[in-house]
Structures are given as C-alpha cells and as structure tokens.
Scaffold this active site. Structure first.
Site, PDB file in Angstrom:
ATOM      1  N   LYS A  61       0.843  -1.194   0.000  1.00 53.21           N
ATOM      2  CA  LYS A  61       0.000   0.000   0.000  1.00 53.21           C
ATOM      3  C   LYS A  61       0.881   1.248   0.000  1.00 53.21           C
ATOM      4  O   LYS A  61       2.085   1.179   0.268  1.00 53.21           O
ATOM      5  CB  LYS A  61      -0.903   0.001   1.229  1.00 53.21           C
ATOM      6  CG  LYS A  61      -0.155   0.064   2.565  1.00 53.21           C
ATOM      7  CD  LYS A  61      -1.102   0.038   3.736  1.00 53.21           C
ATOM      8  CE  LYS A  61      -0.321   0.137   5.060  1.00 53.21           C
ATOM      9  NZ  LYS A  61      -1.220   0.190   6.223  1.00 53.21           N
ATOM     10  N   ARG A 155     -11.572   1.143  14.534  1.00 51.22           N
ATOM     11  CA  ARG A 155     -11.497   1.807  13.227  1.00 51.22           C
ATOM     12  C   ARG A 155     -12.060   0.831  12.197  1.00 51.22           C
ATOM     13  O   ARG A 155     -13.238   0.537  12.251  1.00 51.22           O
ATOM     14  CB  ARG A 155     -10.082   2.302  12.909  1.00 51.22           C
ATOM     15  CG  ARG A 155      -8.957   1.335  13.238  1.00 51.22           C
ATOM     16  CD  ARG A 155      -7.606   1.774  12.756  1.00 51.22           C
ATOM     17  NE  ARG A 155      -6.856   0.668  12.196  1.00 51.22           N
ATOM     18  CZ  ARG A 155      -5.671   0.779  11.629  1.00 51.22           C
ATOM     19  NH1 ARG A 155      -5.103   1.970  11.528  1.00 51.22           N
ATOM     20  NH2 ARG A 155      -5.050  -0.273  11.150  1.00 51.22           N
ATOM     21  N   TYR A 283      13.857  31.634   7.131  1.00 52.88           N
ATOM     22  CA  TYR A 283      12.694  32.337   7.642  1.00 52.88           C
ATOM     23  C   TYR A 283      12.759  32.503   9.158  1.00 52.88           C
ATOM     24  O   TYR A 283      13.104  31.571   9.890  1.00 52.88           O
ATOM     25  CB  TYR A 283      11.414  31.587   7.278  1.00 52.88           C
ATOM     26  CG  TYR A 283      11.057  31.668   5.821  1.00 52.88           C
ATOM     27  CD1 TYR A 283      10.739  32.882   5.234  1.00 52.88           C
ATOM     28  CD2 TYR A 283      11.040  30.526   5.031  1.00 52.88           C
ATOM     29  CE1 TYR A 283      10.400  32.961   3.891  1.00 52.88           C
ATOM     30  CE2 TYR A 283      10.697  30.589   3.690  1.00 52.88           C
ATOM     31  CZ  TYR A 283      10.378  31.816   3.122  1.00 52.88           C
ATOM     32  OH  TYR A 283      10.060  31.891   1.798  1.00 52.88           O
ATOM     33  N   MET A 331      10.098  25.155   2.141  1.00 52.22           N
ATOM     34  CA  MET A 331       9.340  24.306   1.239  1.00 52.22           C
ATOM     35  C   MET A 331      10.239  23.605   0.236  1.00 52.22           C
ATOM     36  O   MET A 331      10.036  22.423  -0.074  1.00 52.22           O
ATOM     37  CB  MET A 331       8.287  25.129   0.486  1.00 52.22           C
ATOM     38  CG  MET A 331       7.443  24.301  -0.471  1.00 52.22           C
ATOM     39  SD  MET A 331       6.204  25.271  -1.355  1.00 52.22           S
ATOM     40  CE  MET A 331       5.049  25.631  -0.040  1.00 52.22           C
TER      41      MET A 331
END
Length: 387
Positions: A61, A155, A283, A331
C-alpha cells in the site's frame, strides 16, 4: 550551475549578475534523488518469510511504503511472499495493470467502490460490514472475500457486536453462490510493544471471531492477524498468513530485529557561501552563525517530504561527515552548516540512507521529527526522482 547569492528575504543583491533565462521541464527539477535498494527488500522478505509458519502477504500500500509498489511486489514475490495486500481497489487495479498476477487483497473501500472491477480482475476484498457484503453481492458472482473483525482498534473492521450476524449473512451469500469467504482478518493495535496486554486481548477477540465464523458454517482457509511487529515478536498471533509491509522495506516497529533499510535520499549542493559570525539563516532567522562558517544549500524541503518540525535537529552527510541543517526547513530548500569543509556546488549530500557509511537514517529523521519511520518514507514528494 550555482545560483546567484540572495539576501534573507530572497531578493537578488543589486551587484549580482542577472542569470540567463532558459526553459526547463516543469517536473522533477530539484535534483534530489531517491534510490530504492531492492536487494534489501529481498533480504527482508526472506527473513520475514522464515519467521512465519504460514503464507506471507507483502503489503505494498501507499506505493509500497514509498518504495514503488510494483517493484517491491515483484521482489517480495520472488523471495518468499505469495500474496499482496493494499488498501484501496485503485492500488490493486494498478498492480494488475502493471502485469502483477499474484493473489491480492484490498481491505479499505467505501460501500460504493467498484466491486465489479474487483471480481473481474480477481482481487480479493475485505468485508467489514453488512453493507459492504451487500454491495459485493450486488456487484456480481464470484467475489472472494475476507471478513474483517475489529479486534480492539475502533477503526476498520466489524464491531464484535455485529460480527455473528455478519458471519451468518456471509454464509447465506456463500450458500447462494454469490461469494466465497476465503479469509478472516484482524489487526493488532499495540504489536510494537509486545508485552502490552492489549495484544493478548486482541488475540482473544480474534480467536472468538474465528469460532463464531465456524459456528456460522464458514471454513475460511486464510486467517491473518499479525503484521510486521507481531510476525517478529508474537508467535501466538501467527495464523495461516501474516501481512507484512513496513518490514519489507527495513522498518521493524518493535525494534526487535535488524532489518535492511531500503531507501537512500540524496541531493546536490546548489550553492555555497562563506558567511561571517552573526549571519542569520532562513525564515524567522531561527539560527545565526556563531562563528565564520560555510553554508551549503540543498534543493529540497518540506514539499519533498523533509519534516519542517525537524528544523534545528536534523543532519545530512557531505564529504563523508555529518553536518547540521540550520535555520528552518523551507518548502524547497535547506541550508547546511559545513564549517570549514571545502564543499563545492555539485557535491552530493546524503539526507538519509541505511547508515552503513555513517549517514543519517530514516529512523533518525523520524526521531528528529517526533514521528515514526513510516511517515518519513511515505512522505517523499513526487518531484524527487526515483531510481
């Protein structure tokens, strides 16, 4: 080619030359590369197959835990696995489209999924509710199903209070020739901590569930509860099949067994600059140089899967030594403090690898980010080239 220097706001200083403009491809332009070691997958599969007395399902998966579903599937099938497992039908059908013909189970689908396609492509499906069973029977004749019991995670899977009725309904559908119940499955929520009493409780629920299925007249040949951690640590959880995904790619959630990590992430240095003490980076100026030092720029960031929360803790390897990532992970880029190392643009940094040469590992990145290895390996972005 190195890029012109920029100040901390990203603006080009007035004295910097204007770079030439050229067209470039719109995808995978970072230069970062993810290498998958299929020999490691093969070795892990063989080890895990030897640990279970039953069949081994290779769970591929999430694109094979970020390693490439088809490639991991074929490797695992050649080294001890006989089944494949995925969550969605789309994942299963993608394997079929890639020419993979081994038995495959899909276990997480909405009631409105295309179960007709599952039947047509010989994909087994998990049935966690009466509504799912009805949808499968409406889709056509010949579906192979694995009844899914919730053994304590609240779940996916049928609640124990609904289980007996689901088994009886499945038996009626089987007698009518609509489906064939070939499996019963569950999952352990605390298998990474073998001594957790929740594991014994879940095994008890699963044993009860098997008894209820048998009382309803079902005789499923496949019974599977254990995933990687339980396969390695809990013989009582082993039945006729084990489902292993993380272990294939070198992740043991229990920390009990040395497996072979299969991923190496590298990135080229695209810029180098010498800076004075006090120079702020990135930043928010979250880091400033405490001394004169050299900074190297790498063209990948949190859009490529590097967790921003690892800022200030992460390291990479350059020229055979580890160096800290400084400032905030952006990013698209990270800055590395290489001290007085003679790093040059074009040098290749190892962000993580198996650790055999001293480079950081996926496990370390997970620790720096306060998460699990699974999240790191499945989070590498699409613009990172694969090899």
């Amino acid at each position: 080619m190195s890029q012109p220097a920029t100040d901390h706001r990203g603006a080009t200083p007035p004295t910097a030359p204007r770079p030439a403009v050229r067209s470039v491809p719109a995808i995978r332009s970072t230069g970062a590369r993810l290498h998958v070691d299929l020999d490691a997958v093969a070795a892990n599969t063989a080890l895990l197959a030897a640990r279970t007395p039953g069949a081994l399902m290779a769970v591929v998966k999430a694109d094979g835990f970020g390693h490439g579903a088809a490639a991991v599937a074929r490797t695992a099938l050649a080294h001890g696995a006989s089944w494949l497992g995925v969550t969605s039908l789309d994942e299963a059908l993608a394997l079929r489209a890639d020419g993979v013909r081994a038995p495959v189970l899909s276990w997480l689908n909405p009631v409105g999924a295309d179960f007709t396609a599952a039947i047509g492509h010989q994909v087994d499906v998990a049935v966690p509710s009466a509504a799912h069973l009805a949808a499968v029977t409406r889709a056509g004749v010949g579906a192979r199903v694995h009844l899914h019991l919730d053994t304590g995670m609240a779940r996916d899977g049928a609640a124990p209070s609904d289980w007996a009725a689901l088994c009886r309904a499945a038996r009626r559908a089987e007698r009518a020739g609509q489906v064939r119940v070939v499996g019963v499955m569950g999952h352990l929520g605390c298998a990474d901590v073998p001594e957790d009493p929740a594991n014994a409780a879940a095994r008890t629920v699963f044993a009860w569930g098997l008894g209820e299925a048998r009382a309803a007249g079902l005789r499923p040949p496949l019974r599977h509860l254990a995933a990687t951690a339980a396969t390695l640590t809990d013989p009582a959880a082993l039945h006729t099949m084990s489902r292993v995904g993380a272990g294939l790619v070198g992740i043991d959630p229990s920390g009990s067994t040395r497996l072979s990590p299969a991923l190496t992430l590298t990135a080229p240095v695209v810029g180098v600059r010498r800076v004075a003490a006090g120079t702020a980076v990135g930043y928010g100026h979250a880091w400033a140089a405490g001394r004169a030092t050299t900074l190297a720029l790498l063209p990948l960031g949190y859009a490529d899967g590097l967790p921003r929360v690892a800022s200030g803790r992460a390291e990479v390897a350059l020229r055979g030594r580890r160096h800290p990532v400084v400032g905030r992970i952006s990013m698209d880029q990270v800055v590395v403090d290489v001290g007085d190392e003679a790093v040059q643009p074009g040098d290749v940094a190892t962000v993580f690898g198996p650790g055999s040469a001293g480079e950081p590992t996926v496990s370390e990145w997970a620790g720096w980010a306060g998460t699990i290895e699974h999240e790191i390996v499945t989070g590498i972005g699409a613009r990172v080239a694969r090899s």
